[in-house]
Design an enzyme around this catalytic site. Structure first.
Site, PDB file in Angstrom:
ATOM      1  N   LEU A  18      10.028  13.007   4.334  1.00 50.74           N
ATOM      2  CA  LEU A  18       9.301  12.735   3.168  1.00 50.74           C
ATOM      3  C   LEU A  18       8.904  13.888   2.343  1.00 50.74           C
ATOM      4  O   LEU A  18       9.260  13.847   1.062  1.00 50.74           O
ATOM      5  CB  LEU A  18       8.213  11.779   3.655  1.00 50.74           C
ATOM      6  CG  LEU A  18       7.262  11.561   2.326  1.00 50.74           C
ATOM      7  CD1 LEU A  18       8.209  10.622   1.365  1.00 50.74           C
ATOM      8  CD2 LEU A  18       6.139  10.669   2.655  1.00 50.74           C
ATOM      9  N   ASP A 604     -16.704  29.481   9.944  1.00 56.41           N
ATOM     10  CA  ASP A 604     -16.271  28.500   8.801  1.00 56.41           C
ATOM     11  C   ASP A 604     -16.433  27.086   9.691  1.00 56.41           C
ATOM     12  O   ASP A 604     -15.929  26.903  10.605  1.00 56.41           O
ATOM     13  CB  ASP A 604     -14.952  28.468   8.382  1.00 56.41           C
ATOM     14  CG  ASP A 604     -14.296  29.769   7.622  1.00 56.41           C
ATOM     15  OD1 ASP A 604     -15.446  30.208   6.889  1.00 56.41           O
ATOM     16  OD2 ASP A 604     -13.427  30.404   7.772  1.00 56.41           O
ATOM     17  N   HIS A 646     -19.912  28.628   6.251  1.00 54.58           N
ATOM     18  CA  HIS A 646     -18.988  28.385   5.084  1.00 54.58           C
ATOM     19  C   HIS A 646     -18.351  26.945   5.268  1.00 54.58           C
ATOM     20  O   HIS A 646     -17.980  26.422   6.228  1.00 54.58           O
ATOM     21  CB  HIS A 646     -17.761  28.916   4.754  1.00 54.58           C
ATOM     22  CG  HIS A 646     -16.737  28.441   3.861  1.00 54.58           C
ATOM     23  ND1 HIS A 646     -16.951  27.981   2.410  1.00 54.58           N
ATOM     24  CD2 HIS A 646     -15.636  27.759   4.002  1.00 54.58           C
ATOM     25  CE1 HIS A 646     -16.057  27.332   1.900  1.00 54.58           C
ATOM     26  NE2 HIS A 646     -15.122  27.312   2.828  1.00 54.58           N
ATOM     27  N   CYS A 648     -16.622  23.327   3.222  1.00 52.02           N
ATOM     28  CA  CYS A 648     -16.008  22.669   1.958  1.00 52.02           C
ATOM     29  C   CYS A 648     -15.218  21.398   2.242  1.00 52.02           C
ATOM     30  O   CYS A 648     -15.355  20.675   3.381  1.00 52.02           O
ATOM     31  CB  CYS A 648     -14.891  23.776   1.887  1.00 52.02           C
ATOM     32  SG  CYS A 648     -13.727  24.022   2.815  1.00 52.02           S
ATOM     33  N   GLU A 670     -18.898  24.881  -0.960  1.00 53.64           N
ATOM     34  CA  GLU A 670     -17.922  24.154  -2.061  1.00 53.64           C
ATOM     35  C   GLU A 670     -18.886  23.416  -3.149  1.00 53.64           C
ATOM     36  O   GLU A 670     -19.474  22.726  -2.738  1.00 53.64           O
ATOM     37  CB  GLU A 670     -16.733  23.389  -1.606  1.00 53.64           C
ATOM     38  CG  GLU A 670     -16.178  22.864  -2.803  1.00 53.64           C
ATOM     39  CD  GLU A 670     -15.164  21.872  -2.012  1.00 53.64           C
ATOM     40  OE1 GLU A 670     -14.256  22.136  -1.184  1.00 53.64           O
ATOM     41  OE2 GLU A 670     -14.999  20.722  -2.558  1.00 53.64           O
ATOM     42  N   HIS A 699      -8.698  25.476  -5.523  1.00 57.70           N
ATOM     43  CA  HIS A 699      -7.679  24.593  -5.304  1.00 57.70           C
ATOM     44  C   HIS A 699      -6.873  24.564  -6.771  1.00 57.70           C
ATOM     45  O   HIS A 699      -5.973  23.768  -6.651  1.00 57.70           O
ATOM     46  CB  HIS A 699      -7.989  23.327  -4.871  1.00 57.70           C
ATOM     47  CG  HIS A 699      -8.759  23.510  -3.496  1.00 57.70           C
ATOM     48  ND1 HIS A 699      -7.651  23.971  -2.389  1.00 57.70           N
ATOM     49  CD2 HIS A 699      -9.860  23.639  -2.926  1.00 57.70           C
ATOM     50  CE1 HIS A 699      -8.672  24.101  -1.216  1.00 57.70           C
ATOM     51  NE2 HIS A 699      -9.825  23.895  -1.861  1.00 57.70           N
TER      52      HIS A 699
HETATM   53  N1  GLN Z   1     -12.128  31.607   6.018  1.00 57.22           N
HETATM   54  C1  GLN Z   1     -11.222  30.472   5.652  1.00 57.22           C
HETATM   55  C2  GLN Z   1     -10.213  30.939   4.655  1.00 57.22           C
HETATM   56  O1  GLN Z   1     -10.698  31.620   3.644  1.00 57.22           O
HETATM   57  C3  GLN Z   1     -11.819  29.200   5.214  1.00 57.22           C
HETATM   58  C4  GLN Z   1     -10.907  28.061   5.104  1.00 57.22           C
HETATM   59  C5  GLN Z   1     -11.660  26.897   4.924  1.00 57.22           C
HETATM   60  O2  GLN Z   1     -12.517  26.718   4.807  1.00 57.22           O
HETATM   61  N2  GLN Z   1     -10.710  25.861   4.860  1.00 57.22           N
HETATM   62  O3  GLN Z   1      -9.160  30.813   4.284  1.00 57.22           O
HETATM   63 ZN    ZN Z   2     -13.254  26.395   2.762  1.00 58.75          ZN
END
Ligand code: GLN
Ligand code: ZN
Length: 759
Positions: A18, A604, A646, A648, A670, A699
């Site tokens: 796909l 993260d 971090h 997101c 984020e 993104h």
């Molecule tokens: N440190 C990772 C990066 O910068 C964090 C990625 C994420 O949070 N999805 O790619």
């Molecule tokens: Zn991220």
């Protein structure tokens, strides 16, 4: 007679056919005809496989070119007006999924997590006075397509209640469920058409009913299902719940005018007894006994006992056996994993093997255990071997976990003191600038990793390449004028895989892909045993980067929860314990980074919100152990080492308190797509730390200008004190090109400097 059933088969194809077809279509290499043919080929193969496995109820309309929620939106005509000019064909469909044009002139629908999985669906955009209409006959067409191939299928529809609850109204305050009355006629005519086409069973997926539904939803349910039942009286409706138990709503669901209720007995085995007691004589139960979203072989002896019990109570004619949920979340075929050793492979069951288990269970109950004695014995042996294997159990890990003490979960000093020490040691300016970790993964970077992996390049040569790449990244950051640098993560293809390859207890797969969204697939590693670290994993790269610059370089780790939730995780111990093991391994890495002279460390946890279960009590418990795992991983550092977290990929408003409990010094979160909304909540809670709300949406290929970033920062300043505000992108830059990332970072640094001038 007991019936074997499937709720949904993976749609990506065993070799990601796909993905290939979609990418060729999007690049213009193939047209509508070839894409449609690729879809048909996948469906035919999926149906043929399931038929060959002897399954009685084989699903249709489980296939999708992008997402089944989007399919339902286009089927019921919930298409926002901005896409209408594109017609109703594939271009409009993909515009809703991905936007249009390189600048994405027409923004796509919002993408978000499908319950607590790593699958993402497109959020239906609804109007307060939304009108619905049957605009596609995909479910009917695919049923007829199967029939033409000699396969009688059970069409799957996302149920009307869940469809609405998964959507969002544009005005933000009209509750989607109030649109139910207007939506039902479309479902009614769809059911009529399916009945006319010859369908006998239809599966209505209502996972939201297992996700703590509001009282008003439960109140609307009986009338809605009454209407559906009357629309096509000849059809048997199976209502499928999964991902959690339906809890106190079980009696209400049992009273609905449906023929069968599917229960997830893997996530919530305890709901069987009450269901057996509550099911009226005309209701069948579909027992989700085989884990649809993990990779482990089923304990068939145990499952058979449950099945026998249900048959005793209900009679075999009122029992179906199925995976716990759609197999969308499982890889397809374990037999392709020739790279795994036989022992480990014998513990696993992917989609095909799971359906074989379902068939076996049904044969066992229909024809007696003797009829399947050999298969049972083999399965029993695999389950036993896994349970007792020394590869799974490491006494040293057990001892370390047992020795975790309360002081290991605490930083040595409270935040205000740490802040002073960090200020003294780091000497950062107001509005410090940084990035989230990864830099563009250029073709050369990916080629070098692939080359060392398959032996075409010697490790020493690869190291030289990586060191040069890191030096380049450091120089670029210095040139741009960032304050806290990163090494760029050129050595990592994936933030989970990288650590999984370096930790004991994990095994990679070769073909174990599952759909994340659209054409994007992920290949989660298998976390099968006790976790421990063999040796430092990231230290050499961070140390090298730090040796090249006087500015602080931030060390970069993936957190325990994300490592667990983005893997196929062992099911023989609580997730909390697995995360504790991961945290201990990371704790050692944190300590080694610090010893190597790294003064800023970021962990993260993008999956932090994903694992949140339904219901306030289970949520509280989850957040408590998740926070604890993070603190176990992170709080071994000195006061003057600055700890960043971090996050997101989700809306964090409902977990903010937990985020504070994590006790990191800086939160990089984020925010650019949510328009800084997240910060409102921070003000409400008076988030007493430093925050870097992402001011650059990584993104999108769009490069933000300085003024735009300044606007965002000024907006943030209304909610965050000036001496607490960091300036950073939303997430890592690995998917961007340098010619996008570099000007965006220049704009970001320029904006921060201007703001300093004003302060
Ligand atoms: N440190 C990772 C990066 O910068 C964090 C990625 C994420 O949070 N999805 O790619
Ligand atoms: Zn991220």
């Amino acid at each position: 007679m007991v019936i074997s059933a499937n709720l949904g088969f993976p749609r990506i194809g065993p070799r990601r056919e796909l993905k290939t077809a979609l990418e060729r279509y999007w690049s213009g290499e193939i047209g509508d005809g070839e894409l449609l043919a690729a879809g048909r080929a996948i469906r035919r193969e999926n149906w043929a496989r399931q038929a060959a496995l002897g399954l009685h109820h084989i699903p249709s309309n489980d296939f999708s070119f992008y997402d089944h929620v989007l399919d339902m939106a286009t089927t019921v005509g919930a298409v926002p007006s901005r896409y209408r000019e594109l017609g109703t064909g594939l271009p409009a469909y993909f515009a809703m999924a991905r936007g249009t044009g390189s600048g994405r002139d027409l923004p796509p629908l919002h993408l978000t997590k499908w319950f607590d999985t790593n699958y993402h669906y497109l959020v239906p955009e609804l109007d307060a006075g939304q009108e619905f209409g049957l605009e596609s006959t995909k479910p009917v067409d695919e049923f007829l397509e199967g029939r033409a191939l000699g396969i009688h299928t059970r069409p799957v529809l996302l149920g009307p209640v869940s469809f609405l609850l998964l959507g969002r109204t544009r005005d933000g305050h009209t509750e989607p469920i109030t649109l139910l009355d207007g939506l039902l006629p479309v479902y009614e005519s769809l059911l009529e058409r399916l009945a006319a086409a010859g369908a006998d069973w239809v599966q209505l997926d209502e996972p939201c009913l297992a996700w703590d539904p509001q009282p008003r939803v439960m109140r609307a349910l009986p009338l809605a299902y009454e209407r559906l039942a009357q629309a096509a009286p000849a059809l048997r409706l199976l209502l499928a719940t999964y991902f959690a138990g339906v809890a106190e709503h079980l009696p209400a669901l049992c009273r609905l005018p449906i023929h069968a209720l599917h229960l997830d007995l893997v996530q919530a085995p305890d709901q069987l007894e009450p269901a057996l007691a509550a099911a009226p004589a005309n209701l069948s139960l579909s027992l989700g006994l085989v884990d649809g979203r993990n990779v482990w072989r089923t304990d068939l002896d145990r499952a058979l006992l449950v099945l026998e019990r249900a048959c005793d109570r209900l009679g075999g004619d009122r029992v179906l056996v199925a995976p716990s949920c759609s197999l969308l979340h499982a890889p397809i075929d374990v037999d392709l994993e020739t790279g795994l050793d036989l022992e480990l492979r014998s513990w696993l069951a992917f989609a095909i093997q799971k359906l074989r288990e379902v068939s076996l269970l049904v044969s066992g109950i229909r024809h007696g255990r003797e009829a399947v004695a050999r298969a049972l014995a083999e399965s029993r042996e695999a389950v036993r071997a896994r349970r007792e294997s020394p590869r799974v159990h490491d006494a040293a890990v057990g001892r370390r976990v047992a020795a975790i003490s309360a002081d290991m979960l605490r930083r040595s000093s409270p935040y205000p003191e740490r802040r002073l020490r960090q200020q003294a040691s780091l000497g950062l300016p107001l509005f410090p600038t940084t990035t989230i970790g990864s830099f563009p993964q250029t073709r050369e970077v990916r080629a070098a990793r692939a080359a060392v992996r398959n032996g075409r390049v010697r490790p020493a040569d690869y190291d030289r390449f990586a060191c040069a790449e890191i030096e380049r990244a450091v120089r670029i950051q210095e040139e741009i004028g960032l304050d806290v640098l990163v090494h760029g993560e050129c050595e990592r293809a994936d933030m989970v895989e990288f650590f999984a390859e370096r930790l004991n207890g994990f095994a990679p797969t070769e073909h174990g892909w599952v759909q994340s969204y659209g054409s994007r697939c992920v290949r989660p590693p298998i976390l099968f045993g006790d976790v421990s670290r063999r040796e430092p994993m990231t230290v050499r790269w961070s140390r090298h980067a730090q040796s090249l610059t006087a500015k602080p370089v931030k060390g970069m780790l993936t957190g325990p929860l994300t490592l667990a939730l983005w893997s196929f995780v062992r099911d023989d111990q609580p997730l909390a314990l697995t995360c504790r093991q991961l945290a201990l391994a990371l704790r050692d890495e944190v300590a080694d980074l610090e010893t190597a002279g790294i003064r800023v460390i970021q962990i993260d946890e993008p999956a932090f919100r994903q694992g949140l279960p339904p219901g306030p009590e289970t949520r509280k418990a989850y957040l408590a152990w998740a926070v604890e795992a993070f603190r176990l991983a992170s709080s071994g550092v000195r006061d003057d080492t600055q700890l960043h977290v971090h996050m997101c990929y989700s809306d964090f408003n409902d977990v903010l308190e937990a985020i504070m409990e994590m006790d990191a010094d800086v939160l990089a979160i984020e925010a650019s797509r949510s328009g800084m909304r997240v910060l409102e909540a921070f003000r409400r809670y008076r988030y007493p730390r430093e925050v870097g709300p992402g001011v650059y949406d990584v993104h999108s290929p769009r490069v933000p200008g300085t003024d735009e970033i300044l606007d965002r920062l000024r907006e943030a300043l209304r909610l965050v004190p000036a001496d607490r505000l960091w300036v950073n992108p939303d997430c890592g830059l690995k998917t961007r090109h340098w010619d996008e990332a570099r000007p965006a970072l220049v704009a970001l640094v320029t904006a921060a400097r201007r703001l300093r001038g004003e302060a």
